[in-house]
Scaffold this motif. Structure first.
Motif, PDB file in Angstrom:
ATOM      1  N   LYS B  14       0.834  -1.098  -0.073  1.00 25.58           N
ATOM      2  CA  LYS B  14      -0.094  -0.133  -0.042  1.00 25.58           C
ATOM      3  C   LYS B  14       0.823   1.303  -0.030  1.00 25.58           C
ATOM      4  O   LYS B  14       2.100   1.237   0.536  1.00 25.58           O
ATOM      5  CB  LYS B  14      -0.661  -0.093   1.282  1.00 25.58           C
ATOM      6  CG  LYS B  14      -2.046   1.072   1.441  1.00 25.58           C
ATOM      7  CD  LYS B  14      -2.843   0.655   2.356  1.00 25.58           C
ATOM      8  CE  LYS B  14      -3.540   2.155   2.761  1.00 25.58           C
ATOM      9  NZ  LYS B  14      -3.976   3.138   1.831  1.00 25.58           N
ATOM     10  N   GLY B  15       0.327   2.415  -0.530  1.00 28.42           N
ATOM     11  CA  GLY B  15       1.085   3.604  -0.435  1.00 28.42           C
ATOM     12  C   GLY B  15       1.494   4.093   0.885  1.00 28.42           C
ATOM     13  O   GLY B  15       0.628   3.901   1.752  1.00 28.42           O
ATOM     14  N   GLY B  16       2.609   4.372   1.026  1.00 30.77           N
ATOM     15  CA  GLY B  16       3.066   5.031   2.328  1.00 30.77           C
ATOM     16  C   GLY B  16       3.692   3.974   3.322  1.00 30.77           C
ATOM     17  O   GLY B  16       3.857   4.192   4.488  1.00 30.77           O
ATOM     18  N   GLU B  41      13.222   1.751  -9.924  1.00 30.70           N
ATOM     19  CA  GLU B  41      12.099   2.343  -9.449  1.00 30.70           C
ATOM     20  C   GLU B  41      11.399   2.778 -10.538  1.00 30.70           C
ATOM     21  O   GLU B  41      12.000   2.921 -11.827  1.00 30.70           O
ATOM     22  CB  GLU B  41      12.079   3.963  -8.871  1.00 30.70           C
ATOM     23  CG  GLU B  41      13.213   4.164  -8.182  1.00 30.70           C
ATOM     24  CD  GLU B  41      12.961   5.727  -7.512  1.00 30.70           C
ATOM     25  OE1 GLU B  41      11.944   6.086  -6.725  1.00 30.70           O
ATOM     26  OE2 GLU B  41      13.869   6.505  -7.914  1.00 30.70           O
ATOM     27  N   LEU B  42      10.044   2.504 -10.644  1.00 30.26           N
ATOM     28  CA  LEU B  42       9.058   2.790 -11.707  1.00 30.26           C
ATOM     29  C   LEU B  42       8.309   3.928 -11.649  1.00 30.26           C
ATOM     30  O   LEU B  42       7.898   4.510 -10.489  1.00 30.26           O
ATOM     31  CB  LEU B  42       8.316   1.392 -11.944  1.00 30.26           C
ATOM     32  CG  LEU B  42       8.652  -0.082 -11.892  1.00 30.26           C
ATOM     33  CD1 LEU B  42       7.801  -1.047 -12.184  1.00 30.26           C
ATOM     34  CD2 LEU B  42       9.950  -0.057 -12.990  1.00 30.26           C
ATOM     35  N   SER B  45       8.725   9.988 -11.193  1.00 32.41           N
ATOM     36  CA  SER B  45       9.443  10.741 -10.473  1.00 32.41           C
ATOM     37  C   SER B  45      10.033   9.656  -9.458  1.00 32.41           C
ATOM     38  O   SER B  45       9.517   8.664  -9.085  1.00 32.41           O
ATOM     39  CB  SER B  45       8.455  11.742  -9.674  1.00 32.41           C
ATOM     40  OG  SER B  45       7.577  11.057  -9.142  1.00 32.41           O
ATOM     41  N   TYR B  47      11.766   8.688  -5.869  1.00 35.17           N
ATOM     42  CA  TYR B  47      11.809   8.674  -4.211  1.00 35.17           C
ATOM     43  C   TYR B  47      13.231   8.710  -4.133  1.00 35.17           C
ATOM     44  O   TYR B  47      13.889   9.490  -3.104  1.00 35.17           O
ATOM     45  CB  TYR B  47      11.253   7.545  -3.786  1.00 35.17           C
ATOM     46  CG  TYR B  47      11.302   7.414  -2.459  1.00 35.17           C
ATOM     47  CD1 TYR B  47      10.626   8.152  -1.265  1.00 35.17           C
ATOM     48  CD2 TYR B  47      12.585   6.772  -1.770  1.00 35.17           C
ATOM     49  CE1 TYR B  47      10.965   7.732  -0.028  1.00 35.17           C
ATOM     50  CE2 TYR B  47      12.834   6.478  -0.413  1.00 35.17           C
ATOM     51  CZ  TYR B  47      11.635   7.068   0.386  1.00 35.17           C
ATOM     52  OH  TYR B  47      11.795   7.022   1.740  1.00 35.17           O
ATOM     53  N   ASN B 108      -0.559   7.347 -23.615  1.00 33.95           N
ATOM     54  CA  ASN B 108      -1.131   7.568 -22.403  1.00 33.95           C
ATOM     55  C   ASN B 108      -2.481   6.629 -22.287  1.00 33.95           C
ATOM     56  O   ASN B 108      -2.764   6.225 -21.346  1.00 33.95           O
ATOM     57  CB  ASN B 108      -1.478   9.005 -22.220  1.00 33.95           C
ATOM     58  CG  ASN B 108      -0.251   9.720 -21.790  1.00 33.95           C
ATOM     59  OD1 ASN B 108       0.312   9.405 -20.900  1.00 33.95           O
ATOM     60  ND2 ASN B 108      -0.278  10.874 -22.161  1.00 33.95           N
TER      61      ASN B 108
END
Lengths: 374, 301
Positions: B14-16, B41-42, B45, B47, B108
């Motif tokens: 999960k995020g976070g 990382e995918l 941007s 981390y 997209n």
């Protein structure tokens, strides 16, 4: 509500003067819970309030009387507030389908889109589609005029910015010129002029076909042809959403948690909101300090000894306090930088999850009391 | 912990919950075993750019500061670009592709296209296609749960939609790599809180039912309980004031953590615990998390 509500000008002014409050922030910071607590507070203040949540924890959903498979707006059970609290879970797929059916030029066109395999994937997985649907849902709720205040909990994104970019992204994705190009470029014998114009792009398509196979292109063309029928509505709704979000009675609250990376992101989000012309009103730092951290534990150590286990616990306390002090420095720096931009509210970390409305009430009171006095 | 010598490890959750830190810790512990490791990382941007104060996070690997592995940022677009260039081999065509407004929206919109491009890149070494990647292990700091599920489902979806042509063929190859437990491993990171645990179990069930994959589970930021249950109970009953409050708090945390660890065990695997680390320094966080992973793996055997 047995206790009298203690007024908090800082938070109450935000809630009573707005039509829309958007809770933004990255995943895992407790946004949904904060949004629900703000909803409770608004209802306590006498407002007819709707909280639109995206992915509530089971207990929170239960506290709000929500059934996760049903996305309709419902009055939160067993409340006795001067106002009224309602809540709904946003179902991205259902909202998108509903949108298509409502805006397609006729039933056949609507069904054609719903049947398209690409649409079926797009409506849930396309980056921005979840954001688009929650904003559509927000707009519908505001237009219904059933509520004084709508609080929107935003979908979990890696970067909170993604949420703000979504309406524009969806809009530009289906811009008429793009769709039109696509259909014309793939139509056999599409007239001399279109042949001349699209020679370059035909080459692109040809290469794409080599890379992906013809079937893929067919599906795409079908999708673009179908989506054309809802184009104008997509554009109009994107504009309406943009207008609502940047309007005078919409305020943003950034929810963040207490670590270096999250605080950095909140800072970044604050700048981005400003730049895009959205009104940031407050920053809520969730789990900013543990509820239990007693200040005077030192003196008690001397006053009474409870043997080795007390020593172990006190050693832990020392380490934890140091860690907290370290993080507090980060916070102070953050607060200093944000001083002129937004009000900061600090919310303590609870050892327990939210179990019921009463927990949300006390969390709301905590947010109200956590206002930084300047 | 030896991750069974697999060549690709996907880390999600999960995020976070601290996916990126756990991924970096795995990269460190595997690099310590002498393997050539790439931490990928995918997304658009990075981390790790802020985490390690990198000058730039890019499509080409660079060494992670103070560590003996490399780090890279792969986006759908950068991978697709590389793929197209590799296969079309014509620069003009490739520019036509990416400087074309329509193509950009197509990339997209086309569902699964950027996911396929990412998985194509990650699995390119094993499939022996595309530019060589000289690593023994790629640790992938994957997207959060929802998007990660879409990523793993992409080859299957593509295979079903497109049976013929290169896209169909490559999707089948990717699917084969994903479901080969000898080559590919999955790590799900959770916090001992309700929502992350529920999400982890859902993800785990999905991997099992759709792919036959059994992931490893990491419980991150576990509060270290400084005394035994009996000691804390006694303290809570006899002490006064702050000490009583604190031991009460710790008993509460212990009960919650035990309950949620029990939930995670329902997956059939013992979760590997990484404690809450009392620091904000990147090198300390990665070092201590890596040590905890090594310990956790040891008592699993």
């Amino acid at each position: 509500m047995k206790n009298k509500l203690r007024p908090s000008p800082a938070i109450d002014a935000i809630l009573t003067s707005q039509k829309v409050v958007v809770c933004a922030g990255s995943g895992g910071v407790g946004k949904t819970t904060i949004a629900a607590a703000l909803g409770v507070r608004a209802a306590q203040l006498g407002l007819r309030t709707l909280v639109l949540t995206v992915d509530p924890a089971k207990r929170l959903a239960t506290a709000l009387g929500l059934d996760l498979s049903d996305d309709t707006e419902k009055r939160v059970p067993s409340q006795s507030y001067p106002g009224e609290l309602s809540a709904a879970v946003i179902d991205s797929r259902k909202t998108f389908d509903h949108f298509i059916v409502r805006h397609a030029k006729d039933r056949a066109a609507g069904e054609r889109i719903l049947r398209n395999r690409l649409y079926q994937q797009l409506s849930t997985t396309l980056s921005g589609s979840q954001e688009f649907t929650s904003l559509e849902r927000l707009l519908e709720a505001v237009e219904s005029q059933r509520y004084d205040l709508v609080i929107l909990d935003t979908p979990p994104t890696k970067h909170a910015m993604d949420f703000l970019m979504a309406p524009q992204r969806i809009h530009s994705l289906f811009q008429d010129s793009v769709t039109k190009w696509f259909i014309e470029a793939t139509q056999p014998g599409g007239g001399l002029i279109s042949n001349l114009v699209s020679r370059g792009t035909r080459t692109v398509l040809k290469s794409l076909e080599v890379l992906t196979g013809g079937q893929f292109i067919e599906e795409l063309v079908d999708f673009f042809a179908a989506i054309r029928s809802v184009q104008t509505s997509l554009r109009d709704r994107s504009i309406a959403v943009q207008k609502l979000l940047s309007g005078a009675r919409t305020k943003f609250i950034v929810v963040t948690s207490f670590d270096a990376a999250k605080l950095d992101e909140a800072k970044y989000l604050q700048t981005a909101l400003r730049k895009m012309g959205f009104a940031l009103e407050a920053i809520v730092i969730n789990r900013a300090y543990p509820m239990w951290l007693p200040e005077d534990i030192e003196r008690e150590r001397i006053a009474q000894s409870q043997g080795p286990e007390q020593e172990k616990v006190l050693l832990f306390y020392e380490r934890f306090k140091q860690f907290h002090a370290l993080r507090y420095n980060l916070y102070e720096e953050f607060a200093k930088q944000m001083r002129n931009s937004a009000r900061i509210f600090r919310v303590p970390e609870y050892a327990q999850d939210v179990y019921g409305l009463e927990d949300l009430e006390s969390l709301a009171a905590c947010i109200a009391e956590g206002a930084e006095t300047k | 912990m030896a991750w069974r010598n697999q060549k690709i490890l996907f880390v999600s959750g999960k995020g976070g919950v601290g996916k990126s830190l756990v991924a970096a810790a795995i990269a460190r512990s595997e690099a310590k075993r002498g393997r050539r490791v790439l931490l990928a990382e995918l997304g658009d941007s990075s981390y790790y750019k802020d985490f390690w104060h990198l000058a730039e996070a890019s499509h080409e690997p660079i060494p992670a500061p103070g560590e003996s592995f490399d780090v890279v940022l792969w986006s759908g677009e950068s991978c697709l670009r590389e793929y197209v260039l590799h296969y079309l081999k014509v620069d003009r065509l490739y520019r036509l592709f990416f400087e074309n407004k329509v193509m950009r929206s197509l990339i997209n919109v086309a569902p699964g296209l950027s996911e396929i491009a990412l998985l194509g890149k990650i699995t390119s070494g094993i499939r022996k296609t595309g530019p060589p990647l000289d690593y023994d292990l790629i640790v992938v700091d994957t997207f959060a749960t929802g998007h990660a599920m879409a990523l793993f489902r992409a080859p299957k979806g593509m295979m079903e939609a497109i049976r013929f042509g290169p896209m169909g063929h490559q999707s089948r190859e990717m699917q084969a790599v994903l479901t080969d437990a000898e080559q590919t491993g999955f790590v799900l990171v959770a916090l001992l809180e309700e929502l992350p645990v529920v999400e982890t179990l859902e993800f785990e069930a999905m991997l099992k039912s759709e792919f036959g994959i059994v992931p490893d589970i990491v419980a991150n930021k576990v509060m270290p309980i400084p005394a035994t249950h009996a000691e804390l109970t006694r303290l809570h009953n006899t002490a006064q004031g702050g000490v009583r409050e604190l031991s009460g708090y710790l008993l509460g945390v212990e009960a919650r953590q035990d309950r949620l660890l029990g939930e995670l065990k329902k997956s059939g695997r013992k979760p590997i615990e990484v404690p809450l680390i009392f620091s904000e320094k990147p090198e300390v966080l990665v070092r201590e998390a890596a040590a905890a992973l090594a310990d956790g793996g040891a008592d699993e055997k």
